[in-house]
Every structure is written in structure tokens, then in C-alpha cells.
Design a protein around this motif. Structure first.
Motif, PDB file in Angstrom:
ATOM      1  N   PRO A  57       0.828  -1.215   0.000  1.00 16.92           N
ATOM      2  CA  PRO A  57       0.000   0.000   0.000  1.00 16.92           C
ATOM      3  C   PRO A  57       0.856   1.257   0.000  1.00 16.92           C
ATOM      4  N   THR A  58       0.456   2.246  -0.791  1.00 24.80           N
ATOM      5  CA  THR A  58       1.096   3.552  -0.779  1.00 24.80           C
ATOM      6  C   THR A  58       0.575   4.337   0.429  1.00 24.80           C
ATOM      7  N   SER A  59       1.081   5.541   0.606  1.00 21.60           N
ATOM      8  CA  SER A  59       0.566   6.391   1.683  1.00 21.60           C
ATOM      9  C   SER A  59      -0.927   6.653   1.481  1.00 21.60           C
ATOM     10  N   ALA A  60      -1.300   6.917   0.223  1.00 23.54           N
ATOM     11  CA  ALA A  60      -2.720   7.102  -0.083  1.00 23.54           C
ATOM     12  C   ALA A  60      -3.485   5.813   0.201  1.00 23.54           C
ATOM     13  N   GLY A  61      -2.854   4.680  -0.127  1.00 22.06           N
ATOM     14  CA  GLY A  61      -3.499   3.392   0.110  1.00 22.06           C
ATOM     15  C   GLY A  61      -3.714   3.125   1.590  1.00 22.06           C
ATOM     16  N   GLU A  62      -2.734   3.470   2.415  1.00 18.40           N
ATOM     17  CA  GLU A  62      -2.863   3.272   3.855  1.00 18.40           C
ATOM     18  C   GLU A  62      -4.033   4.092   4.415  1.00 18.40           C
ATOM     19  N   ALA A  63      -4.126   5.356   3.956  1.00 23.26           N
ATOM     20  CA  ALA A  63      -5.232   6.200   4.404  1.00 23.26           C
ATOM     21  C   ALA A  63      -6.571   5.620   3.954  1.00 23.26           C
ATOM     22  N   PHE A  64      -6.611   5.158   2.697  1.00 22.28           N
ATOM     23  CA  PHE A  64      -7.855   4.572   2.162  1.00 22.28           C
ATOM     24  C   PHE A  64      -8.228   3.298   2.922  1.00 22.28           C
ATOM     25  N   LEU A  65      -7.242   2.450   3.191  1.00 25.21           N
ATOM     26  CA  LEU A  65      -7.505   1.182   3.859  1.00 25.21           C
ATOM     27  C   LEU A  65      -8.022   1.359   5.284  1.00 25.21           C
ATOM     28  N   ALA A  66      -7.483   2.383   5.974  1.00 26.44           N
ATOM     29  CA  ALA A  66      -7.944   2.643   7.341  1.00 26.44           C
ATOM     30  C   ALA A  66      -9.449   2.949   7.344  1.00 26.44           C
ATOM     31  N   ARG A  67      -9.867   3.816   6.396  1.00 25.43           N
ATOM     32  CA  ARG A  67     -11.290   4.139   6.284  1.00 25.43           C
ATOM     33  C   ARG A  67     -12.105   2.933   5.811  1.00 25.43           C
ATOM     34  N   ALA A  68     -11.529   2.180   4.878  1.00 30.14           N
ATOM     35  CA  ALA A  68     -12.241   1.027   4.322  1.00 30.14           C
ATOM     36  C   ALA A  68     -12.522  -0.014   5.399  1.00 30.14           C
ATOM     37  N   ARG A  69     -11.536  -0.249   6.260  1.00 29.72           N
ATOM     38  CA  ARG A  69     -11.728  -1.227   7.340  1.00 29.72           C
ATOM     39  C   ARG A  69     -12.831  -0.759   8.298  1.00 29.72           C
ATOM     40  N   ARG A  70     -12.815   0.538   8.635  1.00 25.03           N
ATOM     41  CA  ARG A  70     -13.858   1.051   9.522  1.00 25.03           C
ATOM     42  C   ARG A  70     -15.230   0.987   8.868  1.00 25.03           C
ATOM     43  N   SER A  71     -15.263   1.287   7.572  1.00 29.23           N
ATOM     44  CA  SER A  71     -16.544   1.261   6.861  1.00 29.23           C
ATOM     45  C   SER A  71     -17.138  -0.130   6.836  1.00 29.23           C
ATOM     46  N   LEU A  72     -16.315  -1.132   6.552  1.00 33.33           N
ATOM     47  CA  LEU A  72     -16.822  -2.500   6.524  1.00 33.33           C
ATOM     48  C   LEU A  72     -17.232  -2.974   7.915  1.00 33.33           C
ATOM     49  N   ALA A  73     -16.451  -2.549   8.925  1.00 31.09           N
ATOM     50  CA  ALA A  73     -16.816  -2.911  10.298  1.00 31.09           C
ATOM     51  C   ALA A  73     -18.150  -2.285  10.685  1.00 31.09           C
ATOM     52  N   GLU A  74     -18.359  -1.018  10.291  1.00 31.40           N
ATOM     53  CA  GLU A  74     -19.628  -0.348  10.582  1.00 31.40           C
ATOM     54  C   GLU A  74     -20.777  -1.006   9.835  1.00 31.40           C
ATOM     55  N   ALA A  75     -20.531  -1.394   8.583  1.00 32.57           N
ATOM     56  CA  ALA A  75     -21.579  -2.057   7.806  1.00 32.57           C
ATOM     57  C   ALA A  75     -21.963  -3.388   8.436  1.00 32.57           C
ATOM     58  N   SER A  76     -20.950  -4.097   8.917  1.00 32.69           N
ATOM     59  CA  SER A  76     -21.223  -5.372   9.579  1.00 32.69           C
ATOM     60  C   SER A  76     -21.997  -5.155  10.875  1.00 32.69           C
ATOM     61  N   ALA A  77     -21.572  -4.131  11.645  1.00 30.71           N
ATOM     62  CA  ALA A  77     -22.270  -3.819  12.899  1.00 30.71           C
ATOM     63  C   ALA A  77     -23.697  -3.377  12.628  1.00 30.71           C
ATOM     64  N   ALA A  78     -23.896  -2.636  11.524  1.00 30.52           N
ATOM     65  CA  ALA A  78     -25.244  -2.184  11.177  1.00 30.52           C
ATOM     66  C   ALA A  78     -26.151  -3.373  10.891  1.00 30.52           C
ATOM     67  N   SER A  79     -25.616  -4.371  10.221  1.00 29.78           N
ATOM     68  CA  SER A  79     -26.405  -5.567   9.931  1.00 29.78           C
ATOM     69  C   SER A  79     -26.768  -6.302  11.213  1.00 29.78           C
ATOM     70  N   VAL A  80     -25.800  -6.392  12.127  1.00 28.59           N
ATOM     71  CA  VAL A  80     -26.055  -7.054  13.411  1.00 28.59           C
ATOM     72  C   VAL A  80     -27.103  -6.283  14.201  1.00 28.59           C
ATOM     73  N   ASP A  81     -26.954  -4.947  14.247  1.00 32.43           N
ATOM     74  CA  ASP A  81     -27.910  -4.125  14.988  1.00 32.43           C
ATOM     75  C   ASP A  81     -29.308  -4.238  14.403  1.00 32.43           C
ATOM     76  N   ALA A  82     -29.400  -4.230  13.084  1.00 33.36           N
ATOM     77  CA  ALA A  82     -30.702  -4.335  12.434  1.00 33.36           C
ATOM     78  C   ALA A  82     -31.359  -5.677  12.749  1.00 33.36           C
ATOM     79  N   ALA A  83     -30.555  -6.747  12.711  1.00 36.79           N
ATOM     80  CA  ALA A  83     -31.093  -8.070  13.013  1.00 36.79           C
ATOM     81  C   ALA A  83     -31.566  -8.161  14.458  1.00 36.79           C
ATOM     82  N   ARG A  84     -30.807  -7.566  15.394  1.00 38.48           N
ATOM     83  CA  ARG A  84     -31.209  -7.584  16.800  1.00 38.48           C
ATOM     84  C   ARG A  84     -32.495  -6.792  17.014  1.00 38.48           C
ATOM     85  N   ALA A  85     -32.588  -5.639  16.346  1.00 36.74           N
ATOM     86  CA  ALA A  85     -33.806  -4.836  16.470  1.00 36.74           C
ATOM     87  C   ALA A  85     -35.002  -5.583  15.901  1.00 36.74           C
TER      88      ALA A  85
END
Length: 309
Positions: A57-85
Motif C-alpha cells: 500500500p502507498t501512503s494514499a493506500g494506507e489512508a484509504f484502507l484505514a477508512r475502508a476497514r472502519r466502513s466495513l466494520a460499521e456495515a457489519s455492525a449495522a447488519s447485526v444491529d438491524a437483526a437484533r432490532a
């Protein structure tokens, strides 16, 4: 940009090799290379350096990957939260109730509901039946436990089932002449200082007492008015007079009072659970399931009104 593009970039960064990353994802290497190139074009920056030692990963890639990991984690958490609700494991339930329901069945029902659905926030409101019915119709409550079936504007849109039946009892201090008696006749009450709940809070009981006392109904005019069944018992224990209320007051027994059935046996308004007919919110469904588990007869009544689960 789709979630899969983020996942492709993360897997490539983890394996630092197109062939191994493609195998991990389950696609061929050329499509993966094409997807990463398209992603870099969309982002407007090179995300990976292709070197002889691997894909880094380049410097730009590292910045992108940090956000990408958080985004996927949030999407996964959103699915879990929706299922629990959706299963009624989270959310909020607003319940109105009369004080006597705290003797039975609320202690068991709320205890089990809280244990089974710790993620649901319970909003509890003690209020008279007339007020809770109006609040239920207005959408301010999800369910209400009151005396008798709901009445008034909009009550026809509510589902109501009986969750408890009651009859009139008297409670006196152990020093009172009635202490030790299994029953007390209505005629014996006509000349006693009575302790009752306020008519605006328990109108059906007040009306019933007036009908029972007939010509002596004026006795109620000088009665001591207690806030609820708990206060009735407490004032009786102090020797203030003879407390009158529902038989579930026996569940509030204490060593300094005595309970007698009033004869003739006088049935009081049923304790009813009500909710809006069109409300099938997951939190309410979960609460009704707890009611079903605690009170089989109530479960049968709910099934008749709503259909079996």
C-alpha cells in the motif's frame, strides 16, 4: 464504489500478492487486478505499489484502507444491529400501568423481560386507566395495563386481553376488631372509617363501592383517600380505618395487617393489557411473548386475537 471493492483492497493489502488475494476472495487474478485498477482510477490516486517484493500500500493506500476497514466494520455492525432490532432485542418499550399491577403480574413479567431482552429500554409510567388509554391511542405508549377494557375515543382500535381477575377485600390493623375474621360483611363496613383509592384513578372500583353501599354510599364521602393499594395497606396498618381494594393486595402482606374477603363476594374490574391493533413492533412482540410465557391463558387469548405465533 461498492463494499466489495473495499474488501478487495483490504484482502490485497493483507496478502500483498494478487494471486494469493484472488484465491482468498474466490475469483481469478485478472478480474481482481482490473477491479483494483478501477478503484484507483475512481479514487484518483495510486493505492498500491507493484514491486518485485510484493504489492505494497502507498501512503494514499494506507489512508484509504484505514477508512475502508472502519466502513466495513460499521456495515457489519449495522447488519447485526438491524437483526437484533428485528428480533426485539434492542429498541424501546413504553408501558403505562396502574399501581396494583406492581403486585401481580408486573414483578415476574418485567423481571423476565429484562433478563431476556436486556437491550430493550423500558419506559415505565404509572397512570390511571383513562390516562393510559388516551396515551396509548395517541401513540405515546406501546402498551398499557389498566382496570377494565379501554374506553373512550379511539379505544376501538386497541386490542385488549385480560391478564388478571380480582374481587374486593378489606385490610385492617391487627388491633382492629375485624382482625382474625376470614370475611367481613358489607353491612359491617357501612359505619367504618374507610380507606379507598381516589375515584379518578380507580373509577370502576369507586362506582362499584357506591352501588354496593347503596343508601350508605355517603360513607365514601368521609373516606380517607390513598394514592394506591400500597398506601391503603400502609394506612390500615396505622389504624386509620378499614382499607378496601383488590384481592391482589394480599401480595403486599405485612405482619401488622389482616385481610378479609368482603361478603357478598364482589368482583372488581379485570386487569387488562391493551395495545394498538396495528402495532407489531419487534419490542412489543417480544413483550407479548414474555406475557405468553408467563400467563398461558393470556397467550391463548392473544393467539385468538392476533393469530398463533
Amino acid at each position: 464504489m461498492e463494499a466489495r471493492h473495499l474488501r478487495y483492497a483490504i484482502v490485497l493489502a493483507d496478502h500483498q500478492n494478487f494471486r494469493r488475494a484472488a484465491a482468498a476472495i474466490g475469483i481469478a487474478q485478472p478480474p481482481l487486478s482490473k477491479q483494483i485498477a478501477a478503484l484507483e482510477h475512481e479514487v484518483g490516486a495510486r493505492l498500491f505499489d507493484r514491486t518485485a517484493h510484493g504489492v505494497i500500500p502507498t501512503s494514499a493506500g494506507e489512508a484509504f484502507l484505514a477508512r475502508a476497514r472502519r466502513s466495513l466494520a460499521e456495515a457489519s455492525a449495522a447488519s447485526v444491529d438491524a437483526a437484533r432490532a428485528a428480533r426485539g432485542e434492542t429498541g424501546q418499550l413504553s408501558l403505562g400501568f396502574v399501581a396494583s399491577a406492581l403486585l401481580d403480574p408486573l414483578p415476574v413479567v418485567l423481571g423476565r423481560f429484562g433478563a431476556q431482552r436486556p437491550g430493550v429500554r423500558l419506559m415505565l409510567h404509572e397512570m390511571a386507566t383513562s390516562r393510559s388509554t388516551a396515551a396509548l391511542v395517541a401513540g405515546e405508549l406501546d402498551a398499557a395495563i389498566g382496570l377494565g377494557p379501554p374506553r373512550g375515543t379511539g379505544a376501538e382500535a386497541l386490542v385488549s386481553v385480560t391478564i388478571g381477575r380480582d374481587h374486593l377485600v378489606a385490610v385492617v390493623a391487627h388491633s382492629h376488631p375485624y382482625a382474625g375474621q376470614q370475611t367481613v360483611a358489607l353491612d359491617q363496613l357501612r359505619h367504618q372509617q374507610l380507606i379507598v383509592a381516589p375515584g379518578e384513578d380507580e373509577p370502576a372500583i369507586a362506582i362499584g363501592l357506591r352501588a354496593l353501599l347503596g343508601d350508605e354510599a355517603h360513607t365514601l364521602e368521609g373516606a380517607t383517600v390513598a394514592r394506591d393499594v400500597h398506601t391503603i395497606t400502609g394506612l390500615a396498618a396505622c389504624g386509620v380505618g378499614v382499607g378496601l381494594g383488590p384481592s391482589r393486595m394480599r401480595l403486599n402482606a405485612r405482619p401488622d395487617v389482616w385481610f378479609c374477603d368482603v361478603t357478598p363476594r364482589t368482583r372488581l374490574p379485570d386487569l387488562n393489557l391493551s395495545f394498538r391493533a396495528g402495532d407489531r413492533s419487534p419490542a412489543l412482540e417480544a413483550f407479548l411473548d414474555t406475557i405468553r410465557g408467563n400467563c398461558p391463558d393470556v397467550g391463548n387469548a392473544l393467539d385468538q386475537r392476533l393469530g398463533p405465533r
